[in-house]
Scaffold this motif. Structure first.
Motif, mmCIF file in Angstrom:
data_model
loop_
_atom_site.group_PDB
_atom_site.id
_atom_site.type_symbol
_atom_site.label_atom_id
_atom_site.label_comp_id
_atom_site.label_asym_id
_atom_site.label_seq_id
_atom_site.Cartn_x
_atom_site.Cartn_y
_atom_site.Cartn_z
ATOM 1 N N GLU A 23 0.726 -1.100 0.031
ATOM 2 C CA GLU A 23 -0.001 0.045 0.080
ATOM 3 C C GLU A 23 0.827 1.337 -0.110
ATOM 4 O O GLU A 23 1.716 1.228 0.931
ATOM 5 C CB GLU A 23 -0.821 -0.120 1.203
ATOM 6 N N PHE A 24 0.726 1.976 -1.099
ATOM 7 C CA PHE A 24 1.805 3.304 -1.270
ATOM 8 C C PHE A 24 0.779 4.473 -0.639
ATOM 9 O O PHE A 24 -0.372 4.466 -1.275
ATOM 10 C CB PHE A 24 1.960 3.335 -2.495
ATOM 11 N N TRP A 25 1.562 5.359 -0.070
ATOM 12 C CA TRP A 25 0.767 6.583 0.132
ATOM 13 C C TRP A 25 1.584 7.499 -0.677
ATOM 14 O O TRP A 25 2.640 7.668 -0.599
ATOM 15 C CB TRP A 25 0.766 7.027 1.570
ATOM 16 N N VAL A 26 1.117 8.272 -1.703
ATOM 17 C CA VAL A 26 1.632 9.072 -2.430
ATOM 18 C C VAL A 26 0.998 10.376 -2.651
ATOM 19 O O VAL A 26 0.101 10.978 -2.225
ATOM 20 C CB VAL A 26 1.691 8.428 -3.868
ATOM 21 N N ARG A 27 1.967 11.381 -3.157
ATOM 22 C CA ARG A 27 1.378 12.628 -3.493
ATOM 23 C C ARG A 27 1.452 12.729 -4.874
ATOM 24 O O ARG A 27 2.332 12.689 -5.562
ATOM 25 C CB ARG A 27 2.385 13.749 -2.767
ATOM 26 N N VAL A 28 0.560 13.100 -5.635
ATOM 27 C CA VAL A 28 0.263 13.042 -6.937
ATOM 28 C C VAL A 28 0.106 14.458 -7.460
ATOM 29 O O VAL A 28 -0.494 15.402 -7.100
ATOM 30 C CB VAL A 28 -1.146 12.268 -7.492
ATOM 31 N N GLN A 29 0.980 14.539 -8.544
ATOM 32 C CA GLN A 29 1.184 15.859 -9.206
ATOM 33 C C GLN A 29 0.558 15.883 -10.881
ATOM 34 O O GLN A 29 1.456 15.179 -11.416
ATOM 35 C CB GLN A 29 2.379 16.515 -9.119
ATOM 36 N N LEU A 30 -0.518 16.259 -11.098
ATOM 37 C CA LEU A 30 -0.923 16.354 -12.428
ATOM 38 C C LEU A 30 -0.818 17.681 -13.043
ATOM 39 O O LEU A 30 -0.687 18.696 -12.393
ATOM 40 C CB LEU A 30 -2.452 15.931 -12.703
ATOM 41 N N GLU A 31 -0.531 17.999 -14.459
ATOM 42 C CA GLU A 31 -0.147 19.155 -14.811
ATOM 43 C C GLU A 31 -1.335 20.063 -14.898
ATOM 44 O O GLU A 31 -2.607 19.495 -14.852
ATOM 45 C CB GLU A 31 0.159 18.909 -16.671
ATOM 46 N N ASP A 32 -0.953 21.270 -14.460
ATOM 47 C CA ASP A 32 -1.861 22.449 -14.245
ATOM 48 C C ASP A 32 -2.796 22.140 -13.223
ATOM 49 O O ASP A 32 -4.094 22.774 -13.227
ATOM 50 C CB ASP A 32 -2.707 22.748 -15.525
ATOM 51 N N ARG A 33 -2.449 21.257 -12.272
ATOM 52 C CA ARG A 33 -3.564 20.968 -11.090
ATOM 53 C C ARG A 33 -2.852 21.136 -9.914
ATOM 54 O O ARG A 33 -1.568 20.791 -9.699
ATOM 55 C CB ARG A 33 -4.270 19.772 -11.275
#
Length: 178
Positions: A23-33
């Protein structure tokens, strides 16, 4: 994988589960968000998990209709975050950072691994007209924890003025300055 939005995910913590996989706890970065944090359960090979540890940056695809549905995968070997941090430190421009905030993200409480911290920093470089603020998520060596107190100065390397994507803290140089 085919229709998801492309992004990057910074691994904040990993919890092993023999039945369901890690189980991964991640910080997601999407373009322009704006970046956001979420939990991802997916199977990963032992070799892949070696490159999916706290502080590592991996690629991801996000379901456009449900941003909590995320698939993680490794970038090409030369693009992994460990390589990126080493490359930034080796080839990046130098700056001085002031610690504005420190937030624990993940820690191995057995004391074997370095804690991962989110650092809000203000950077100043001799060749940039004004300071800028960044947020980085990086493992901090246990011997350097006293360097992340509010107001402390750190040596960093960077490629370009951004929100922290191309910034790496040079812990060895920061300790020498202490």
């Amino acid at each position: 994988m085919l229709h998801g939005l492309e992004g990057t995910a910074t691994v904040l913590s990993v919890r092993a589960d023999a039945e369901t996989g890690p189980e991964f706890w991640v910080r997601v970065q999407l373009e322009d968000r704006h970046a956001y944090e979420t939990r991802v359960r997916q199977r990963a090979s032992t070799a892949d998990r070696e490159w999916m540890q706290p502080g590592d940056i991996v690629c991801c695809r996000v379901d456009p209709g449900d941003h909590d549905r995320v698939v993680l995968y490794l970038p090409a070997p030369e693009e992994t975050s460990r390589t990126n941090i080493a490359k930034i430190l080796a080839d990046g421009r130098r700056a001085r950072a002031t610690v504005l905030a420190t937030t624990p993200v993940a820690a191995d409480y057995t004391g074997r691994d370095d804690p991962v911290l989110r650092l809000d920093l203000e950077l100043r470089a001799w060749d940039e007209p004004s300071p800028w603020r960044v947020r980085v998520v990086q493992p901090v060596p246990l011997s350097a924890l006293e360097l992340v107190d509010l107001g402390r100065r750190l040596d960093v390397a960077f490629f370009t003025v951004d929100r922290g994507e191309s910034v790496a803290v040079d812990w060895a140089a920061s300790r020498r300055d202490d």
